[in-house]
Design a protein around this motif. Structure first.
Motif, PDB file in Angstrom:
ATOM      1  N   ASP A 223     -10.086  -5.218   6.361  1.00 40.70           N
ATOM      2  CA  ASP A 223     -10.244  -6.661   6.155  1.00 40.70           C
ATOM      3  C   ASP A 223     -11.372  -6.946   5.165  1.00 40.70           C
ATOM      4  OD1 ASP A 223      -8.328  -6.868   8.075  1.00 40.70           O
ATOM      5  OD2 ASP A 223      -9.687  -7.390   9.700  1.00 40.70           O
ATOM      6  N   TYR A 239     -18.121 -12.074   6.900  1.00 41.84           N
ATOM      7  CA  TYR A 239     -17.203 -11.314   7.755  1.00 41.84           C
ATOM      8  C   TYR A 239     -17.869 -10.055   8.300  1.00 41.84           C
ATOM      9  CZ  TYR A 239     -12.710  -9.755   9.550  1.00 41.84           C
ATOM     10  OH  TYR A 239     -11.689  -9.374  10.387  1.00 41.84           O
ATOM     11  N   GLY A 354      -2.594  -4.104  10.740  1.00 39.47           N
ATOM     12  CA  GLY A 354      -3.751  -4.826  10.231  1.00 39.47           C
ATOM     13  C   GLY A 354      -3.698  -5.046   8.726  1.00 39.47           C
ATOM     14  N   SER A 355      -3.278  -4.018   7.975  1.00 40.84           N
ATOM     15  CA  SER A 355      -3.234  -4.115   6.514  1.00 40.84           C
ATOM     16  C   SER A 355      -2.206  -5.140   6.051  1.00 40.84           C
ATOM     17  CB  SER A 355      -2.908  -2.745   5.902  1.00 40.84           C
ATOM     18  OG  SER A 355      -3.849  -1.780   6.278  1.00 40.84           O
ATOM     19  N   SER A 358      -3.303  -8.696   7.010  1.00 38.52           N
ATOM     20  CA  SER A 358      -4.442  -9.106   6.174  1.00 38.52           C
ATOM     21  C   SER A 358      -3.996  -9.490   4.766  1.00 38.52           C
ATOM     22  CB  SER A 358      -5.479  -7.983   6.088  1.00 38.52           C
ATOM     23  OG  SER A 358      -6.190  -7.852   7.280  1.00 38.52           O
ATOM     24  N   VAL A 362      -5.003 -13.292   4.319  1.00 37.33           N
ATOM     25  CA  VAL A 362      -6.317 -13.515   3.696  1.00 37.33           C
ATOM     26  C   VAL A 362      -6.239 -14.398   2.445  1.00 37.33           C
ATOM     27  CG1 VAL A 362      -8.222 -12.381   2.474  1.00 37.33           C
ATOM     28  CG2 VAL A 362      -7.460 -11.501   4.686  1.00 37.33           C
ATOM     29  N   ALA A 370      -8.220 -12.960   8.098  1.00 40.75           N
ATOM     30  CA  ALA A 370      -8.719 -11.618   8.416  1.00 40.75           C
ATOM     31  C   ALA A 370      -8.955 -11.464   9.913  1.00 40.75           C
ATOM     32  CB  ALA A 370     -10.008 -11.349   7.644  1.00 40.75           C
ATOM     33  N   ALA A 373      -5.639 -11.050  11.671  1.00 36.80           N
ATOM     34  CA  ALA A 373      -5.145  -9.686  11.435  1.00 36.80           C
ATOM     35  C   ALA A 373      -5.863  -8.681  12.327  1.00 36.80           C
ATOM     36  CB  ALA A 373      -5.327  -9.320   9.960  1.00 36.80           C
ATOM     37  N   ASN A 374      -7.177  -8.853  12.463  1.00 38.26           N
ATOM     38  CA  ASN A 374      -7.971  -7.964  13.310  1.00 38.26           C
ATOM     39  C   ASN A 374      -7.512  -8.020  14.763  1.00 38.26           C
ATOM     40  OD1 ASN A 374     -10.556  -7.734  15.209  1.00 38.26           O
ATOM     41  ND2 ASN A 374     -10.954  -6.490  13.397  1.00 38.26           N
TER      42      ASN A 374
END
Length: 397
Positions: A223, A239, A354-355, A358, A362, A370, A373-374
């Motif tokens: 992220d 972040y 996650g990728s 994100s 994002v 982000a 996504a986390n």
């Protein structure tokens, strides 16, 4: 039972010191340096952690494992040799990439400083594995608490008498790591010999954990990398600060697993795992409750309005505490059972989730994207870990 309680309290005290110093430094540096300078500090911190993860080769957990299994008296010395040998090419590549990528922001002197800080942190982690593997929880906790206290004290004194800078803060961290590495070295009961070649068992076990640690690092930092690509340096700092708060609290909630890891290695039953899970989840719940009531407001009251951007992402990411209180424990359980491959499978899935999320969110939602996504990545990891555990115990039965 009394022995376990003493070990738990010892580890908990050292983790409280670590969490307190980490939280203090993150907030103090953010407030002292300001938004833009803190963004540069966050990039350097990300780089240090990147070198530490990829140069560690899983040696701390491998050393812990083999000491519990009755490793010989030279194992700690051999691990230090291995660590330094692996570190050299990683630091050259990592430092070079950083200079090419961020040469306009970072001087060569600053990059050299962060490389040396990375080595200090690597050795510090290795000593932790050695002390835990030898069951020296109380002694390590005492020294670790001293390290945390001295780091906070030196940082505060530095800010009183000198003009603060990113270079100054990292210099203090470097000096603190090497001072306390020396103290840990003197108190560990080392047996020294010349380098006799690679220990294949140590390397192979560590390599399995190393893959998982590398993927896990990318999971929790992908992220930041995406934010750095799409957004400003200041947002990287925002972040990074949010991640630092969540990770510090996670260390606290899962600290008990360090004591029971040795029991998992020795073949401990499922009741040990259940105890750890219950204690970890309870501590996560109470910390989350406190943070929901007061945490974000207190942070913003200290940092000021210029950091108001962390409010939304942090309020969402903090719920990961409950998830991590389960997944971190199960991950260490699998390592103790020499089943790191299960952690690798779940980590790859978590990284993919996650990728993708994100990259989608994002650009449009910024920091909140982000944070979403986390959280989704952590939920996917939880689901996979539970499935893996159920299948593992069925197979064992």
């Amino acid at each position: 039972m009394k022995s376990d309680l003493i070990k738990i309290i010892s580890v908990l005290l050292s983790k409280i010191g670590l969490v307190s110093s980490t939280a203090f430094l993150s907030l103090f540096v953010a407030k002292t340096l300001g938004v833009n300078e803190n963004g540069i500090y966050a990039i350097l911190l990300l780089s240090v952690n990147l070198i530490v993860v990829f140069a560690s080769f899983g040696l701390p957990i491998s050393l812990n494992y083999f000491l519990v299994k009755g490793g010989d008296k030279y194992l700690i010395c051999d691990s230090i040799y291995h660590q330094v040998i692996i570190f050299l090419p990683v630091c050259v590549v990592g430092g070079g990439v950083l200079y090419l990528w961020a040469g306009e922001l970072l001087s060569f002197k600053l990059i050299a400083l962060l490389v040396l800080t990375s080595l200090g942190k690597l050795l510090y982690n290795l000593f932790q594995g050695a002390y835990y593997g030898k069951g020296m929880f109380k002694r390590y906790s005492f020294i670790s608490f001293g390290h945390s206290f001295s780091l906070v004290s030196f940082t505060f004194l530095y800010s009183l008498f000198f003009d603060v800078s990113v270079f100054g803060f990292f210099s203090i961290a470097l000096l603190s790591y090497f001072l306390f590495n020396f103290i840990l070295y003197l108190n560990a009961g080392f047996f020294i010999r010349r380098f006799t070649g690679l220990n294949k068992e140590l390397i192979f076990f560590g390599f399995q954990s190393y893959i998982n640690n590398g993927i896990a690092f990318l999971i929790y930092r992908i992220d930041l990398i995406i934010i750095a690509f799409f957004m400003s340096v200041a947002n990287v700092g925002f972040y990074s600060l949010s991640i630092s708060v969540v990770e510090s609290l996670t260390i606290l909630t899962t600290s008990i697993v360090a004591v029971f890891f040795n029991r998992f290695v020795a073949g401990g039953d499922e009741r040990s795992l259940l105890k750890v899970l219950i204690l970890s989840m309870l501590s996560a719940f109470f910390i989350l409750l406190f943070f929901e009531v007061l945490g974000v407001d207190l942070l913003l009251a200290y940092l000021g309005d210029e950091y108001s951007a962390i409010s939304g992402p942090l309020s969402l990411m903090i719920y990961s505490l409950l998830i991590l209180s389960i997944t971190k424990v199960l991950a260490m359980y699998f390592v103790g059972k020499n089943m790191q491959i299960l952690n690798t499978y779940s980590a790859v899935i978590m990284l993919i989730v996650g990728s993708i999320v994100s990259l989608v969110l994002v650009p449009s939602l910024g920091l909140m994207g982000a944070a979403i996504a986390n959280l989704l990545a952590n939920i996917s990891n939880l689901v996979i870990k539970i499935i893996q555990y159920l299948r593992y115990i069925r197979g064992a039965a």
